[in-house]
Motif scaffolding. Structure first.
Motif, PDB file in Angstrom:
ATOM      1  N   LEU A 194      37.409  56.233  38.085  1.00 41.93           N
ATOM      2  CA  LEU A 194      38.578  56.292  37.400  1.00 41.93           C
ATOM      3  C   LEU A 194      39.675  56.027  37.120  1.00 41.93           C
ATOM      4  O   LEU A 194      40.569  55.917  36.665  1.00 41.93           O
ATOM      5  N   THR A 195      39.625  54.913  38.300  1.00 44.15           N
ATOM      6  CA  THR A 195      40.546  54.052  38.509  1.00 44.15           C
ATOM      7  C   THR A 195      40.636  52.902  38.375  1.00 44.15           C
ATOM      8  O   THR A 195      41.584  52.591  36.975  1.00 44.15           O
ATOM      9  N   GLY A 198      42.010  54.288  34.621  1.00 41.66           N
ATOM     10  CA  GLY A 198      43.027  54.366  34.646  1.00 41.66           C
ATOM     11  C   GLY A 198      43.856  52.859  34.684  1.00 41.66           C
ATOM     12  O   GLY A 198      44.731  52.706  33.806  1.00 41.66           O
ATOM     13  N   LEU A 199      43.533  52.231  35.223  1.00 44.22           N
ATOM     14  CA  LEU A 199      44.498  50.680  35.765  1.00 44.22           C
ATOM     15  C   LEU A 199      43.695  50.167  34.170  1.00 44.22           C
ATOM     16  O   LEU A 199      45.365  48.707  34.127  1.00 44.22           O
ATOM     17  N   THR A 200      42.655  49.787  33.927  1.00 39.12           N
ATOM     18  CA  THR A 200      41.926  49.338  32.583  1.00 39.12           C
ATOM     19  C   THR A 200      43.441  50.017  31.462  1.00 39.12           C
ATOM     20  O   THR A 200      44.078  48.980  30.322  1.00 39.12           O
ATOM     21  N   PHE A 212      37.338  43.612  38.887  1.00 34.48           N
ATOM     22  CA  PHE A 212      37.174  42.563  40.726  1.00 34.48           C
ATOM     23  C   PHE A 212      37.755  43.364  42.086  1.00 34.48           C
ATOM     24  O   PHE A 212      36.965  43.406  43.081  1.00 34.48           O
ATOM     25  N   THR A 213      39.253  43.716  42.012  1.00 37.05           N
ATOM     26  CA  THR A 213      40.046  43.629  42.980  1.00 37.05           C
ATOM     27  C   THR A 213      39.217  45.464  43.971  1.00 37.05           C
ATOM     28  O   THR A 213      39.402  45.302  44.740  1.00 37.05           O
ATOM     29  N   VAL A 214      39.291  46.215  42.375  1.00 35.92           N
ATOM     30  CA  VAL A 214      38.989  47.562  43.057  1.00 35.92           C
ATOM     31  C   VAL A 214      37.598  47.458  43.367  1.00 35.92           C
ATOM     32  O   VAL A 214      37.765  48.360  44.267  1.00 35.92           O
ATOM     33  N   SER A 215      36.520  46.904  43.167  1.00 29.39           N
ATOM     34  CA  SER A 215      35.484  46.718  43.267  1.00 29.39           C
ATOM     35  C   SER A 215      35.648  46.047  44.977  1.00 29.39           C
ATOM     36  O   SER A 215      34.898  47.139  45.918  1.00 29.39           O
TER      37      SER A 215
END
Length: 249
Positions: A194-195, A198-200, A212-215
């Protein structure tokens, strides 16, 4: 050997497996972007059970703390090395059941062409049967409810433990609280998709940077906390760490 350390080592090994697979999938996704479906299924058959193992292992470790405080005279009889290995085996069985159900549905409903095709390696791209999402939600919710009930029960029973062991009870309470904190971090994996979506959606040009950052924040940082929580707080581990530090110096 202390069964507590066996469970801790299993937790660390489990995190190593997750980090290794996560790094492999990330590197391959940047190099070739898509993977063969069969190879992706193989990776998911290891990573999904390992992901589900974390909360179950945390619950088991909380129960071990509860037994050590509330039943100190029977602790060595209840918590044995053999039982620790049995529990570890059961955690892998619980995690593997989830992916086996998806695998059977996929083999029964998908064609051989799909199994030899290439997709971006995500479970939703591989297990496309409509029941997959519902099954995953139900499985995860039931598992998390059981784990949280276990943590709350052990925490409050330790709070009302015998005051004669006040110091040990306080340390055990703090340990169970840390289990809860780490469980919250583990649950971040459930909002990973979901994150990303939403961000993309708001920043479509930064897909690779967002992924990369979320991972890093969701998959890697929580795994680095286990050695800090359990390693540095344990007297035995601290003693050996100090010895190795002196040797290195």
């Amino acid at each position: 050997m202390n069964p507590r350390y066996i469970l801790y080592i299993h937790l660390v090994i489990n995190d190593i497996i997750l980090l290794t697979l996560f790094t492999l999938i990330q590197v391959l996704s940047y190099i070739v972007f898509t993977l063969n479906v069969s190879f992706c299924i193989f990776l998911l058959m290891i990573s999904i059970p390992a992901t589900l193992n974390n909360p179950v292992t945390l619950a088991v470790m909380a129960v071990e703390c509860y037994i050590a405080i509330c039943f100190p005279l029977r602790h060595t009889q209840i918590c044995t090395v053999k039982k620790a290995y049995v529990v570890i085996g059961l955690t892998w069985v619980i995690g593997t059941l989830s992916i086996l159900i998806d695998l059977f549905f996929t083999l029964a409903t998908e064609s051989m062409e799909f199994l030899h095709s290439r997709v971006f390696c995500l479970s939703k791209n591989v297990f496309r049967h409509p029941s997959h999402t519902e099954k995953s939600y139900i499985y995860d919710i039931v598992l998390m409810v059981i784990v949280w009930i276990t943590l709350f029960y052990t925490y409050f029973r330790i709070i009302f433990a015998a005051k004669a062991a006040a110091a040990d009870a306080k340390k055990a309470r703090n340990t169970v609280l840390l289990h809860g904190f780490q469980l919250i971090l583990c649950m971040l994996t459930y909002v990973y998709g979901l994150t990303l979506e939403g961000l993309t959606y708001f920043f479509p040009r930064g897909v690779l940077a967002i992924r990369f950052t979320v991972s890093i924040l969701i998959h890697i940082l929580p795994r680095l906390i286990s050695p800090v929580i359990y390693g540095l707080r344990d007297k035995t581990f601290r003693k050996f760490l100090q010895q190795y530090r002196l040797v290195c110096l």
